[in-house]
Design an enzyme around this catalytic site. Structure first.
Site, PDB file in Angstrom:
ATOM      1  N   THR A   1       0.844  -1.202   0.000  1.00 54.52           N
ATOM      2  CA  THR A   1       0.000   0.000   0.000  1.00 54.52           C
ATOM      3  C   THR A   1       0.880   1.253   0.000  1.00 54.52           C
ATOM      4  O   THR A   1       1.933   1.270   0.634  1.00 54.52           O
ATOM      5  CB  THR A   1      -0.902   0.005   1.253  1.00 54.52           C
ATOM      6  OG1 THR A   1      -1.653  -1.200   1.261  1.00 54.52           O
ATOM      7  CG2 THR A   1      -1.843   1.191   1.255  1.00 54.52           C
ATOM      8  N   THR A  52      -1.927   2.320   6.359  1.00 56.36           N
ATOM      9  CA  THR A  52      -1.439   1.099   5.718  1.00 56.36           C
ATOM     10  C   THR A  52      -1.300   0.013   6.772  1.00 56.36           C
ATOM     11  O   THR A  52      -0.916   0.289   7.907  1.00 56.36           O
ATOM     12  CB  THR A  52      -0.076   1.336   5.025  1.00 56.36           C
ATOM     13  OG1 THR A  52       0.414   0.084   4.529  1.00 56.36           O
ATOM     14  CG2 THR A  52       0.959   1.936   5.962  1.00 56.36           C
TER      15      THR A  52
END
Lengths: 132, 174
Positions: A1, A52
């Protein structure tokens, strides 16, 4: 991510997040990245956040909006709110991190995992990078 | 006027510090620096925060080291599904996409949802169709293929075949 948060010269903030999910995920599984209020959030009055980590935990905790709420209603600082949320996520098993800025130009990058690939430019204008 | 600031991340989790070579670390830091510079350039030119975060995320999506866009990981079906979101702090305008494949920059898909539609969140084939209709740059599967990510999928599937727990938290990485 991956993600980014910024505050521009006019004091406006924004956040963006993008991800491929997690290795060997069940097709159709959606993590926190695109869920507004979980992995992505921006409001000039409070903060901009990009998260994330274990997406389901960030969704269950409404992590990004929780930081907003702590600042808005709890009068916490950006640093206090972001650190608290990352710390609280551990209690339910959530691992990861986030980046956050506010309209005053404050930056914080807390994480509870071994590391988080990150880079930032604070008000000093210098570029910093970190992994662990 | 405020002194502009920007922060980016390229994922968090178990970095396996024992496997991190000096060369790998240099590559990660270089990728992060380039992405930060992309956003910083926008801010230095008095551009908006929305443009800055878009520029930084686009740079990260083009870097196969990071799990987004070109470096996206694989599902159990050996496919790639990408998600992205963007939000503007001025007015809480937001856009998001989930489960898309094809657009070179999923963040631009999210931004287009925010700016060109009355919706907030598009997913799956409808989102892919929207991306094609508005003329986003579409890339073939080869563009997104990385040997490293395919190897990671194969290792994970092998681990599961050998009785490894699917949701073992220590193995979840993305």
């Amino acid at each position: 991510t991956v993600g980014a948060v910024a505050c521009d010269v006019f004091g406006h903030v924004a956040a963006a997040t993008s991800t491929g999910g997690m290795t060997a995920k069940f097709p159709g599984r959606v993590g926190d990245s695109p869920v507004i209020g979980a992995g992505t959030w921006a409001d000039d009055k409070t903060c901009a956040v990009s998260a994330t980590g274990h997406g389901e935990y960030f969704i269950r905790y409404a992590a990004a909006h929780e930081i907003d709420a702590r600042i808005r209603w709890g009068k916490e600082t950006l640093e206090e709110a972001a650190q608290s949320v990352i710390k609280d996520l551990v209690k339910i098993g959530g691992e990861g991190g986030l980046i956050a800025v506010n309209a005053k130009g404050e930056v914080c990058l807390p994480f509870n995992s071994e590391g988080m690939y990150r880079a930032w430019m604070g008000q000093d204008g210098e570029i910093h990078t970190g992994i662990y | 006027l405020v002194k502009p600031v920007i922060a980016i991340h390229g994922g968090a989790g178990t970095m396996r510090s024992k496997d991190m070579t000096e060369e790998k670390e240099k590559a990660y830091r270089h990728g992060l620096t380039l992405a930060l510079e992309a956003g910083r350039a926008v801010l230095k030119a008095n551009g908006s925060a929305v443009d800055a975060v878009t520029a930084s995320v686009m740079a990260l999506e083009d870097d196969p080291l990071f799990n987004a866009g070109r470096g996206a990981v694989y599902t159990t079906n050996r496919t790639q599904e990408m998600d992205a979101a963007i939000m503007d702090g001025r007015d809480r305008n937001a856009g998001a996409v989930a489960g898309i494949f094809g657009p070179r920059h999923p963040v631009l898909a999210a931004r287009a949802v925010m700016e060109k539609t009355e919706h907030v969140f598009l997913a799956g084939e409808g989102a892919n169709e929207f991306c094609r209709e508005i003329g986003l740059e579409i890339k073939p599967a080869e563009w997104f293929y990385t040997e490293r990510r395919m190897k990671a999928l194969e290792q994970e599937m092998e681990r599961r075949r050998n009785g490894g727990e699917e949701n073992d938290p220590s193995r979840r990485h993305g």
